[in-house]
Design a protein around this motif. Sequence first.
Motif, PDB file in Angstrom:
ATOM      1  N   ALA A  45       0.840  -1.202   0.000  1.00  0.00           N
ATOM      2  CA  ALA A  45       0.000   0.000   0.000  1.00  0.00           C
ATOM      3  C   ALA A  45       0.869   1.244   0.000  1.00  0.00           C
ATOM      4  CB  ALA A  45      -0.918   0.000   1.216  1.00  0.00           C
ATOM      5  N   LEU A  46       0.575   2.173  -0.884  1.00  0.00           N
ATOM      6  CA  LEU A  46       1.264   3.461  -0.909  1.00  0.00           C
ATOM      7  C   LEU A  46       0.371   4.496  -0.241  1.00  0.00           C
ATOM      8  CD1 LEU A  46       2.174   2.202  -4.124  1.00  0.00           C
ATOM      9  CD2 LEU A  46       3.907   3.821  -3.337  1.00  0.00           C
ATOM     10  N   ILE A  47       0.867   5.060   0.838  1.00  0.00           N
ATOM     11  CA  ILE A  47       0.101   5.986   1.671  1.00  0.00           C
ATOM     12  C   ILE A  47       0.859   7.311   1.732  1.00  0.00           C
ATOM     13  CG2 ILE A  47      -0.837   6.384   3.991  1.00  0.00           C
ATOM     14  CD1 ILE A  47      -0.899   3.296   4.285  1.00  0.00           C
ATOM     15  N   PHE A  70       7.591   5.209  -8.144  1.00  0.00           N
ATOM     16  CA  PHE A  70       6.146   5.276  -8.360  1.00  0.00           C
ATOM     17  C   PHE A  70       5.647   6.704  -8.161  1.00  0.00           C
ATOM     18  CE2 PHE A  70       1.760   5.166  -6.944  1.00  0.00           C
ATOM     19  CZ  PHE A  70       1.148   4.230  -7.751  1.00  0.00           C
ATOM     20  N   SER A  71       6.121   7.360  -7.114  1.00  0.00           N
ATOM     21  CA  SER A  71       5.653   8.712  -6.803  1.00  0.00           C
ATOM     22  C   SER A  71       5.950   9.683  -7.942  1.00  0.00           C
ATOM     23  CB  SER A  71       6.314   9.212  -5.517  1.00  0.00           C
ATOM     24  OG  SER A  71       5.984   8.383  -4.423  1.00  0.00           O
ATOM     25  N   ALA A  75       3.136  10.881 -11.130  1.00  0.00           N
ATOM     26  CA  ALA A  75       2.873  12.311 -10.926  1.00  0.00           C
ATOM     27  C   ALA A  75       2.251  12.613  -9.570  1.00  0.00           C
ATOM     28  CB  ALA A  75       1.995  12.859 -12.044  1.00  0.00           C
ATOM     29  N   VAL A  76       2.552  11.792  -8.581  1.00  0.00           N
ATOM     30  CA  VAL A  76       2.144  12.124  -7.211  1.00  0.00           C
ATOM     31  C   VAL A  76       2.944  13.322  -6.728  1.00  0.00           C
ATOM     32  CG1 VAL A  76       2.027  11.288  -4.828  1.00  0.00           C
ATOM     33  CG2 VAL A  76       1.454   9.755  -6.726  1.00  0.00           C
ATOM     34  N   VAL A  77       4.217  13.388  -7.153  1.00  0.00           N
ATOM     35  CA  VAL A  77       5.076  14.539  -6.888  1.00  0.00           C
ATOM     36  C   VAL A  77       5.704  14.966  -8.202  1.00  0.00           C
ATOM     37  CG1 VAL A  77       5.559  13.887  -4.491  1.00  0.00           C
ATOM     38  CG2 VAL A  77       7.052  13.046  -6.323  1.00  0.00           C
ATOM     39  N   GLY A  78       6.287  16.146  -8.198  1.00  0.00           N
ATOM     40  CA  GLY A  78       6.930  16.638  -9.408  1.00  0.00           C
ATOM     41  C   GLY A  78       8.344  16.143  -9.573  1.00  0.00           C
ATOM     42  N   ALA A  79       8.999  15.811  -8.452  1.00  0.00           N
ATOM     43  CA  ALA A  79      10.382  15.355  -8.480  1.00  0.00           C
ATOM     44  C   ALA A  79      10.673  14.608  -7.182  1.00  0.00           C
ATOM     45  CB  ALA A  79      11.342  16.535  -8.635  1.00  0.00           C
ATOM     46  N   ALA A  80      11.739  13.831  -7.183  1.00  0.00           N
ATOM     47  CA  ALA A  80      12.100  13.070  -5.988  1.00  0.00           C
ATOM     48  C   ALA A  80      12.353  13.989  -4.797  1.00  0.00           C
ATOM     49  CB  ALA A  80      13.321  12.209  -6.271  1.00  0.00           C
ATOM     50  N   ALA A 195       9.062  -3.189 -11.479  1.00  0.00           N
ATOM     51  CA  ALA A 195      10.508  -3.264 -11.641  1.00  0.00           C
ATOM     52  C   ALA A 195      11.057  -1.964 -12.209  1.00  0.00           C
ATOM     53  CB  ALA A 195      10.878  -4.440 -12.542  1.00  0.00           C
ATOM     54  N   LEU A 196      10.348  -1.390 -13.198  1.00  0.00           N
ATOM     55  CA  LEU A 196      10.800  -0.135 -13.785  1.00  0.00           C
ATOM     56  C   LEU A 196      10.688   1.011 -12.789  1.00  0.00           C
ATOM     57  CD1 LEU A 196      11.862   1.412 -16.177  1.00  0.00           C
ATOM     58  CD2 LEU A 196       9.534   1.549 -17.096  1.00  0.00           C
ATOM     59  N   ASP A 197       9.604   1.054 -12.003  1.00  0.00           N
ATOM     60  CA  ASP A 197       9.491   2.086 -10.974  1.00  0.00           C
ATOM     61  C   ASP A 197      10.621   1.980  -9.960  1.00  0.00           C
ATOM     62  OD1 ASP A 197       7.310   3.648 -11.754  1.00  0.00           O
ATOM     63  OD2 ASP A 197       5.849   2.307 -10.812  1.00  0.00           O
ATOM     64  N   LYS A 198      10.954   0.756  -9.555  1.00  0.00           N
ATOM     65  CA  LYS A 198      12.054   0.565  -8.610  1.00  0.00           C
ATOM     66  C   LYS A 198      13.364   1.073  -9.202  1.00  0.00           C
ATOM     67  CE  LYS A 198      10.266  -3.464  -6.077  1.00  0.00           C
ATOM     68  NZ  LYS A 198      10.483  -4.906  -5.775  1.00  0.00           N
TER      69      LYS A 198
END
Length: 283
Positions: A45-47, A70-71, A75-80, A195-198
């Motif tokens: 779960a991503l919270i 994933f974030s 597009a949950v965020v604009g950058a890390a 895998a790609l998100d990781k």
Amino acid sequence: MTEPSSSPSVPLPTPEAIRSLGARRITAGGVAQRAEAIAAEVPVALIYNGQSFAVMLATPADLEDFARGFSVTEAVVGAAADIRAIEVRAVDRGIELRVTIDDYWALALAARRRSLAGRSGCGLCGVDTFAEALRPVARVASRFTVGPAALRKAIADMPAHQTINAQVGAVHGAAFVGADGSIRALREDIGRHNALDKLIGAVIDDDVGRGDGFVLVSSRCSYEMVHKTAVAGIPLIAAVSAPTSLAIELAEKVGVTLVGFAREGRFTVYAGGERIAPETPAA
């Protein structure tokens, strides 16, 4: 709780990623009881700032990289840099990734919040509208080129870096490869999108620069795989299997070179062929 950091490397399998389960092997010579190494698959779960956003089925390894990648790609965020902290918490039925993000992005997320029920083979599960599924992404501006020999080297070397798959034979790999064909980072998961998100989460702050290398994945290449690659600013994605028509259309639109059937010393270029350098004649 850990602060976000990049860790581009080829990690060893974690005990949580592989489970030993009993099975029967049946051959012409008879039946034998044996312990089999099995890829773990758990709900993750991503919270964000205390609010649940998505539940994905994933391999429980490199989960901070997963949360970071994933974030950004969703597009949950604009950058890390908009991620303040990531906490990995084991719960009764799975794992929670509790991510703290900047208030601006938390408010934006609240405005578009939806319930996502992710599956290992699906990168768009839970998306409610066509506009959301086909959201725009900036064109990748990079003069990166790679020679066929470097591509072939990465294709040949990748299996040796897939340490989880070597034991279970059931997970995908995503590698970040330099122009010389050297694998600089690799992540694995039961889901190709995971895998790609990781991988993106691992290399997104890499000083080497994402525009100076390419992605190699042990799967087919869908629209979502090209989209995530473009969001990360990586100029080329190569897949061991085929691309889809929508993946090719998006690659052409956003300036990502798309290579398919990258296996056994050969590959097919579907988009962005200008980034593939001419073959150097053997001396």
